[in-house]
Design a protein around this motif. Structure first.
Motif, PDB file in Angstrom:
ATOM      1  N   VAL A 109       0.270  19.097  -0.403  1.00 13.49           N
ATOM      2  CA  VAL A 109       0.012  18.225   0.966  1.00 13.49           C
ATOM      3  C   VAL A 109      -0.399  17.079   0.379  1.00 13.49           C
ATOM      4  N   VAL A 110       0.172  15.961   0.944  1.00 14.53           N
ATOM      5  CA  VAL A 110      -0.144  14.709   0.633  1.00 14.53           C
ATOM      6  C   VAL A 110      -0.414  13.802   2.166  1.00 14.53           C
ATOM      7  N   PRO A 111      -2.001  13.910   2.146  1.00 20.14           N
ATOM      8  CA  PRO A 111      -2.253  13.436   3.510  1.00 20.14           C
ATOM      9  C   PRO A 111      -2.425  12.066   3.552  1.00 20.14           C
ATOM     10  N   SER A 112      -2.322  11.209   2.367  1.00 21.45           N
ATOM     11  CA  SER A 112      -2.641   9.987   2.344  1.00 21.45           C
ATOM     12  C   SER A 112      -1.336   9.009   2.481  1.00 21.45           C
ATOM     13  N   CYS A 113      -1.669   7.905   3.018  1.00 23.34           N
ATOM     14  CA  CYS A 113      -0.521   7.019   2.962  1.00 23.34           C
ATOM     15  C   CYS A 113      -1.153   5.600   3.189  1.00 23.34           C
ATOM     16  N   ALA A 114      -0.692   4.507   2.274  1.00 22.36           N
ATOM     17  CA  ALA A 114      -1.156   3.299   2.215  1.00 22.36           C
ATOM     18  C   ALA A 114      -1.192   2.397   3.633  1.00 22.36           C
ATOM     19  N   VAL A 135       4.708  18.709   1.898  1.00 21.80           N
ATOM     20  CA  VAL A 135       4.197  18.105   2.954  1.00 21.80           C
ATOM     21  C   VAL A 135       3.655  16.893   3.151  1.00 21.80           C
ATOM     22  N   THR A 136       4.518  16.007   3.781  1.00 20.74           N
ATOM     23  CA  THR A 136       3.899  14.535   3.518  1.00 20.74           C
ATOM     24  C   THR A 136       4.575  13.582   4.453  1.00 20.74           C
ATOM     25  N   ASN A 137       3.884  12.523   4.562  1.00 22.35           N
ATOM     26  CA  ASN A 137       4.774  11.070   5.091  1.00 22.35           C
ATOM     27  C   ASN A 137       5.862  10.765   4.196  1.00 22.35           C
ATOM     28  N   ASP A 138       6.361   9.852   4.777  1.00 28.13           N
ATOM     29  CA  ASP A 138       7.373   8.934   3.857  1.00 28.13           C
ATOM     30  C   ASP A 138       6.456   8.191   2.981  1.00 28.13           C
ATOM     31  N   THR A 139       6.236   8.837   1.666  1.00 25.61           N
ATOM     32  CA  THR A 139       5.520   7.795   0.558  1.00 25.61           C
ATOM     33  C   THR A 139       5.995   8.380  -0.624  1.00 25.61           C
ATOM     34  N   GLY A 140       5.713   8.042  -1.720  1.00 26.86           N
ATOM     35  CA  GLY A 140       6.086   8.154  -2.906  1.00 26.86           C
ATOM     36  C   GLY A 140       6.374   9.681  -3.507  1.00 26.86           C
ATOM     37  N   PRO A 141       5.618  10.491  -3.176  1.00 24.23           N
ATOM     38  CA  PRO A 141       5.463  12.121  -3.497  1.00 24.23           C
ATOM     39  C   PRO A 141       6.714  12.507  -2.964  1.00 24.23           C
ATOM     40  N   VAL A 142       7.305  12.126  -1.609  1.00 27.07           N
ATOM     41  CA  VAL A 142       8.416  12.739  -1.269  1.00 27.07           C
ATOM     42  C   VAL A 142       9.701  12.759  -2.044  1.00 27.07           C
ATOM     43  N   HIS A 143       9.801  11.252  -2.482  1.00 24.37           N
ATOM     44  CA  HIS A 143      10.880  10.810  -3.426  1.00 24.37           C
ATOM     45  C   HIS A 143      11.005  11.444  -4.586  1.00 24.37           C
ATOM     46  N   ILE A 144       9.661  11.813  -5.109  1.00 28.04           N
ATOM     47  CA  ILE A 144       9.465  12.600  -6.316  1.00 28.04           C
ATOM     48  C   ILE A 144      10.238  13.867  -6.007  1.00 28.04           C
ATOM     49  N   ILE A 180       7.500  13.581   7.411  1.00 31.63           N
ATOM     50  CA  ILE A 180       7.401  12.769   8.782  1.00 31.63           C
ATOM     51  C   ILE A 180       7.835  11.332   8.448  1.00 31.63           C
ATOM     52  N   PRO A 181       8.795  10.711   8.655  1.00 34.58           N
ATOM     53  CA  PRO A 181       9.140   9.413   8.332  1.00 34.58           C
ATOM     54  C   PRO A 181       8.966   8.495   9.619  1.00 34.58           C
ATOM     55  N   THR A 182       8.611   7.197   9.596  1.00 33.92           N
ATOM     56  CA  THR A 182       8.639   6.610  10.756  1.00 33.92           C
ATOM     57  C   THR A 182      10.200   6.303  11.230  1.00 33.92           C
ATOM     58  N   GLY A 183      10.546   5.858  12.382  1.00 30.77           N
ATOM     59  CA  GLY A 183      11.797   5.322  13.071  1.00 30.77           C
ATOM     60  C   GLY A 183      12.161   4.179  12.639  1.00 30.77           C
ATOM     61  N   GLY A 184      11.388   3.105  11.894  1.00 25.58           N
ATOM     62  CA  GLY A 184      11.555   1.778  11.767  1.00 25.58           C
ATOM     63  C   GLY A 184      12.687   1.621  10.856  1.00 25.58           C
ATOM     64  N   HIS A 185      12.785   2.189   9.824  1.00 30.60           N
ATOM     65  CA  HIS A 185      13.637   2.208   8.720  1.00 30.60           C
ATOM     66  C   HIS A 185      14.372   3.453   8.752  1.00 30.60           C
ATOM     67  N   LEU A 186      14.696   4.286   9.640  1.00 33.02           N
ATOM     68  CA  LEU A 186      15.064   5.561   9.727  1.00 33.02           C
ATOM     69  C   LEU A 186      16.466   5.586   9.071  1.00 33.02           C
ATOM     70  N   GLY A 187      16.554   6.411   8.094  1.00 36.48           N
ATOM     71  CA  GLY A 187      17.947   6.552   7.280  1.00 36.48           C
ATOM     72  C   GLY A 187      18.058   5.483   5.971  1.00 36.48           C
TER      73      GLY A 187
END
Length: 447
Positions: free
Chosen positions: A270-275, A346-355, A366-373
């Motif tokens: 679980v990565v609950p942090s996000c800048a 389980v994380t936000n759209d942050t570095g660990p999910v891309h790893i 759980i990503p934002t819709g601002g740059h979805l896709g």
């Protein structure tokens, strides 16, 4: 450090107001100080103290200036693979900002060295800016490619056009950002001080797409378009992202987690942090999903940097003590090894999910819709799941985050419930009972 930042934030809120209009004024003042004023000082410094560019053997050296975040760099790795194939005899250097944990070994032989630049200092110190540019000039690169494509990636633009390279390539940008008035100063700065200094300004593959009612292309596609234009090569069929974890790092992580009672494949990261607070899912929802996973027999492992330990403490307040807190106890490679051995992340759209996506680890994000896709909706569709709700802010360049109080999640993040993620967890677990993770085709984008 965090308390000082909180105090500074309160002072700024008092000066400018905490509403969307006040925050916009604050951003404009910051931009002026960081780029107009400090940029002017930097240009004067280079005029008087700039080093000569080393041209001896510079045709054998290639500099790729990468995006700022680890996830952005990972999404550029299919393009790095193209550069290695297109320039097999050149020494390829990758420059990244802010992330000192990145090493060339993480990119499977795609680059020969990694330079790290402190992005914050580059923006706020003219002396540091001159020192970095002089260091790169003394090495000397005949070809410089700015792979950082966003309108706000001014650091990469300034570096790419200040090295006096014979060939300097830039990109017009994804296009989605033009809908956000907050990017206007960045676009204007690039038009005045950067774009004309590229020897080639590569047009966007998405120009007008969002305005015409379409969706932005994956960052992987944008990165491949830049590489293809530089090399004169079509995009490859293999668009899988790359992140390498050594066997030694994997053994070390297994031993460390094993001592805490987490066996490979039997724990959930679980990565609950996000800048960015606007992209941070609520901690109580993370705790609910983690509790569900624990009831299914999985150990819960929380990872993060030393500065992110505050988030593991916040998670503890909602979940309880029965989890393995690795925040601050692993470097980037160790955290990646932990992700590699996990049942899922389980994380936000942050570095660990891309790893996780690059390593073939199942993920719930759980990503934002601002740059979805652009930075989501890619990977192996059955195991890399992106959970979002359309609340009317898709492709708005994250402007919806300005409509809520500071520190609160954007409406599109808040709209995702814990039950939404639990359902995806259960569905994916059912899939994994009959399928080995990692065998699915890797897609640059999917709906």
């Amino acid at each position: 450090m965090n308390s000082m930042k909180d105090i500074a934030k309160r002072i700024l809120d008092l000066m400018f107001g905490g509403d969307a209009e006040g925050r916009m004024r604050e951003e404009r003042v910051k931009f002026f100080l960081r780029w107009d004023f400090m940029g002017w000082l930097g240009r004067i410094g280079l005029a008087f103290f700039g080093a000569r560019t080393n041209r001896e053997g510079w045709e054998d050296r290639l500099l790729i200036i990468g995006p700022g975040g680890i996830g952005d760099v990972i999404m550029a790795t299919p393009a790095l693979r193209m550069y290695r194939k297109g320039f097999p005899s050149k020494r390829i250097s990758l420059l990244v900002t802010e992330h000192g944990g990145m090493k060339k070994e993480m990119f499977a032989g795609l680059v020969d060295e990694v330079f790290v630049v402190d992005g914050e200092r580059f923006q706020t110190s003219a002396a540091y800016k001159v020192r970095i540019i002089n260091r790169l000039r003394r090495i000397g690169f005949a070809t410089v490619i700015n792979q950082a494509m966003g309108a706000k990636d001014i650091t990469s633009k300034v570096i790419a056009t200040s090295l006096r390279a014979e060939r300097a390539f830039g990109y017009e940008g994804p296009g989605v950002e033009i809908v956000n008035p907050g990017t206007e100063p960045f676009l204007r700065f690039a038009q005045r001080h950067v774009n004309d200094r590229y020897t080639a300004h590569i047009p966007s593959i998405d120009k007008g797409a969002v305005a015409a009612g379409g969706r932005p292309s994956s960052a992987i596609r944008h990165n491949l378009a830049i590489a293809g234009a530089v090399i004169g090569m079509d995009a490859p069929a293999d668009v899988a992202t790359v992140f390498s974890v050594s066997a030694e790092a994997a053994r070390s992580a297994d031993a460390l987690l094993g001592a805490e009672g987490a066996a490979p494949g039997r724990y959930v990261v679980v990565v609950p942090s996000c800048a960015d607070p606007g992209r941070r899912w609520e901690m109580g929802k993370f705790a609910t999903v983690a509790r569900h996973a624990a009831q299914r027999g999985y150990a819960i492992v929380v990872i993060g940097t030393p500065a992110q330990r505050i988030y593991s403490d916040m998670f503890r307040a909602r979940f309880g003590e029965d989890f393995i807190d690795m925040a601050g106890r692993m470097d980037l490679l160790g955290a990646a090894a932990a992700i590699k051995g996990a049942h899922c992340i389980v994380t936000n759209d942050t570095g660990p999910v891309h790893i996780a996506v690059a390593l073939g680890t199942p993920s719930l994000c759980i990503p934002t819709g601002g740059h979805l896709g652009m930075n989501s909706l890619y990977g192996r569709e059955a195991i890399n799941r992106w959970i979002y709700k359309d609340v009317g802010c898709r492709y708005d360049d994250a402007r919806c985050a300005m409509t809520v109080p500071p520190g609160e999640p954007a409406p599109c993040i808040h709209a995702v419930s814990a039950d939404d993620v639990v359902r995806e967890f259960d569905d994916m677990e059912g899939y994994l009972k009959d399928h080995a993770a990692g065998n699915e085709p890797f897609l640059a984008e999917y709906e």
